[in-house]
Design an enzyme around this catalytic site. Sequence first.
Site, PDB file in Angstrom:
ATOM      1  N   HIS A  12     -30.819  10.431  46.811  1.00  0.00           N
ATOM      2  CA  HIS A  12     -30.504  10.584  45.390  1.00  0.00           C
ATOM      3  C   HIS A  12     -29.034  10.222  45.215  1.00  0.00           C
ATOM      4  O   HIS A  12     -28.159  10.948  45.698  1.00  0.00           O
ATOM      5  CB  HIS A  12     -30.760  12.023  44.927  1.00  0.00           C
ATOM      6  CG  HIS A  12     -32.192  12.446  45.073  1.00  0.00           C
ATOM      7  ND1 HIS A  12     -33.123  12.280  44.060  1.00  0.00           N
ATOM      8  CD2 HIS A  12     -32.873  12.997  46.102  1.00  0.00           C
ATOM      9  CE1 HIS A  12     -34.310  12.726  44.477  1.00  0.00           C
ATOM     10  NE2 HIS A  12     -34.186  13.166  45.705  1.00  0.00           N
ATOM     11  N   LEU A  13     -28.766   9.099  44.540  1.00  0.00           N
ATOM     12  CA  LEU A  13     -27.375   8.639  44.394  1.00  0.00           C
ATOM     13  C   LEU A  13     -26.729   9.150  43.107  1.00  0.00           C
ATOM     14  O   LEU A  13     -25.529   9.017  42.925  1.00  0.00           O
ATOM     15  CB  LEU A  13     -27.299   7.111  44.460  1.00  0.00           C
ATOM     16  CG  LEU A  13     -27.628   6.501  45.825  1.00  0.00           C
ATOM     17  CD1 LEU A  13     -27.481   4.978  45.780  1.00  0.00           C
ATOM     18  CD2 LEU A  13     -26.732   7.076  46.915  1.00  0.00           C
ATOM     19  N   ARG A  14     -27.546   9.695  42.197  1.00  0.00           N
ATOM     20  CA  ARG A  14     -27.062  10.399  40.992  1.00  0.00           C
ATOM     21  C   ARG A  14     -26.414   9.513  39.937  1.00  0.00           C
ATOM     22  O   ARG A  14     -25.996  10.029  38.899  1.00  0.00           O
ATOM     23  CB  ARG A  14     -26.072  11.516  41.363  1.00  0.00           C
ATOM     24  CG  ARG A  14     -26.587  12.519  42.385  1.00  0.00           C
ATOM     25  CD  ARG A  14     -27.802  13.264  41.893  1.00  0.00           C
ATOM     26  NE  ARG A  14     -28.108  14.437  42.706  1.00  0.00           N
ATOM     27  CZ  ARG A  14     -29.311  14.925  42.898  1.00  0.00           C
ATOM     28  NH1 ARG A  14     -30.361  14.348  42.330  1.00  0.00           N
ATOM     29  NH2 ARG A  14     -29.504  15.996  43.624  1.00  0.00           N
TER      30      ARG A  14
ATOM     31  N   ASN B 206     -34.661   9.812  39.721  1.00  0.00           N
ATOM     32  CA  ASN B 206     -34.349  10.938  38.822  1.00  0.00           C
ATOM     33  C   ASN B 206     -32.877  10.984  38.416  1.00  0.00           C
ATOM     34  O   ASN B 206     -32.181  11.974  38.595  1.00  0.00           O
ATOM     35  CB  ASN B 206     -34.814  12.280  39.404  1.00  0.00           C
ATOM     36  CG  ASN B 206     -34.154  12.649  40.720  1.00  0.00           C
ATOM     37  OD1 ASN B 206     -33.583  11.791  41.392  1.00  0.00           O
ATOM     38  ND2 ASN B 206     -34.222  13.913  41.082  1.00  0.00           N
TER      39      ASN B 206
ATOM     40  N   ASP C 114     -40.664  11.403  42.447  1.00  0.00           N
ATOM     41  CA  ASP C 114     -39.883  12.423  43.151  1.00  0.00           C
ATOM     42  C   ASP C 114     -39.045  13.281  42.208  1.00  0.00           C
ATOM     43  O   ASP C 114     -38.406  12.789  41.288  1.00  0.00           O
ATOM     44  CB  ASP C 114     -38.964  11.802  44.195  1.00  0.00           C
ATOM     45  CG  ASP C 114     -38.385  12.877  45.089  1.00  0.00           C
ATOM     46  OD1 ASP C 114     -39.177  13.612  45.687  1.00  0.00           O
ATOM     47  OD2 ASP C 114     -37.158  13.007  45.150  1.00  0.00           O
TER      48      ASP C 114
ATOM     49  N   ASP D 214     -33.655  12.813  52.177  1.00  0.00           N
ATOM     50  CA  ASP D 214     -33.728  13.486  50.871  1.00  0.00           C
ATOM     51  C   ASP D 214     -32.335  13.956  50.451  1.00  0.00           C
ATOM     52  O   ASP D 214     -32.174  15.059  49.908  1.00  0.00           O
ATOM     53  CB  ASP D 214     -34.736  14.644  50.877  1.00  0.00           C
ATOM     54  CG  ASP D 214     -35.055  15.140  49.462  1.00  0.00           C
ATOM     55  OD1 ASP D 214     -34.644  14.475  48.484  1.00  0.00           O
ATOM     56  OD2 ASP D 214     -35.711  16.188  49.342  1.00  0.00           O
TER      57      ASP D 214
HETATM   58  O1  DOR Z   1     -34.468  19.573  46.846  1.00  0.00           O
HETATM   59  C1  DOR Z   1     -34.696  18.626  46.106  1.00  0.00           C
HETATM   60  N1  DOR Z   1     -33.703  18.027  45.412  1.00  0.00           N
HETATM   61  N2  DOR Z   1     -35.959  18.193  45.961  1.00  0.00           N
HETATM   62  C2  DOR Z   1     -36.309  17.251  45.064  1.00  0.00           C
HETATM   63  O2  DOR Z   1     -37.444  16.909  44.973  1.00  0.00           O
HETATM   64  C3  DOR Z   1     -35.292  16.703  44.148  1.00  0.00           C
HETATM   65  C4  DOR Z   1     -33.944  16.810  44.722  1.00  0.00           C
HETATM   66  C5  DOR Z   1     -32.863  16.563  43.711  1.00  0.00           C
HETATM   67  O3  DOR Z   1     -32.926  15.554  43.009  1.00  0.00           O
HETATM   68  O4  DOR Z   1     -31.906  17.349  43.669  1.00  0.00           O
HETATM   69 ZN    ZN Z   2     -38.766  15.325  46.346  1.00  0.00          ZN
END
Ligand code: DOR
Ligand code: ZN
Length: 419
Positions: free
Chosen positions: A58-60, A90, A150, A303
Amino acid sequence: MSTLLVKNARSLGESVDLLVVDGKVRTLNASIEAPADAEVVDAAGKILFPSLIDVHTHLREPGYEWKENVATGLAAAAHGGFGGIMCMANTDPVNDDAAVTKQILEAARRAWPDGPRVYPIGAATVGLKGEELARMSELKDAGCVAISNDGRPVGNTEIFRRMMEYAADLGLIVIDHCEDPYLAAKSHMNEGVTSGLLGVKGQPDVAETIQAARSILLAEYLDVPVHIAHVSAKRTVDIIAWGKSRGVKVTAETTPHYLTLDETAVNGYNTLAKVNPPLRTPADIAALREAVKTGVIDMFCTDHAPHAAHEKETPFDEAPNGFTGMDLALTITYGLVREGVLTEADLIRLWATEPARVFNLPVNTFQPGAPADFFLFDPDLEWKVAPDTLYSKSHNTPWLGQLVRGRVVAHWIGGVKIV
Ligand code: DOR
Ligand code: ZN
């Protein structure tokens, strides 16, 4: 013409020299004479690895840049040994639109043209709401390499079915965050002894397994592939093994934390150990270790889910889920080699060749002509996990403050030194 000779590195227990010419592997051999014009690097005591691929980060960016941005995420990747990373949808706006995909790729190009490669993952549904399918073919044309829900698991099985069909028509794999949203509602950790003692609402492991079973059954029925994200539970391993035994095109990933930490890490209401899916039990850890060894689980991922310190410094029920992971990924999984659970060859399979094969990405095989994406790992270097030793913008890892062993000390992408 640039020539680089890496001498005396260790690879799969042997001493090797690596010759790189113009960004490509020329030869990997027990001993190579230095060409006159070569830059020579002495790698004695270091392990030579092909650059790793992280299929789940997740690069935000865009939208949550106080947690991470593409530039800081790439720095964490480079220092973790990753030459390619797939980033989840996301963001805000969600990556459900080609314009967002292009924005992420442009941010990566601008931040670090020679740095690790970024491969966006498109949202399966508009806004990740699980209602209306995203325009997947436009996402693919813009550069998305897979499709995922996700962070927002899909409750509606009919939508999920159509998602799988559309993605498969485009040759894209669905990466399924498996979680029954009703069973998992309002949970903050694994359901079990520890959640009982702490008085925190738990998520039963079957919340994951039920959705994995749904995906596997649909994959079989539709004859399409599916990839199960961040497997945390023994029961899910069993259902994946069952699917594979029936010839279903199911692949799966797990993370360093599910292989090493159990639910008791949240004792004391430790928000740094709060993640989704939650840390489970020693029996789950044992099953996951066996599954990565035998190939029931095909690959690792991190993750990597950065959150700012102030977001984690809250009551347990209010803290967001997730750990940063790229800085520490190989350090933690190399520990499994030290424990005799895995070999260095397993690490290369789980962190590089299988991710590349399943998602059709370039990888360094050390064959002549392969991209010279590689790094040196010092297995004995001890370092303290702290804000000033992590490259991610956020430091939300359960290993924060601990002394760990093993670190990437130099990294080249396409023959260009990036660390
Ligand atoms: O722990 C998690 N963080 N699980 C996820 O599915 C999403 C992720 C997040 O985007 O912070
Ligand atoms: Zn996830």
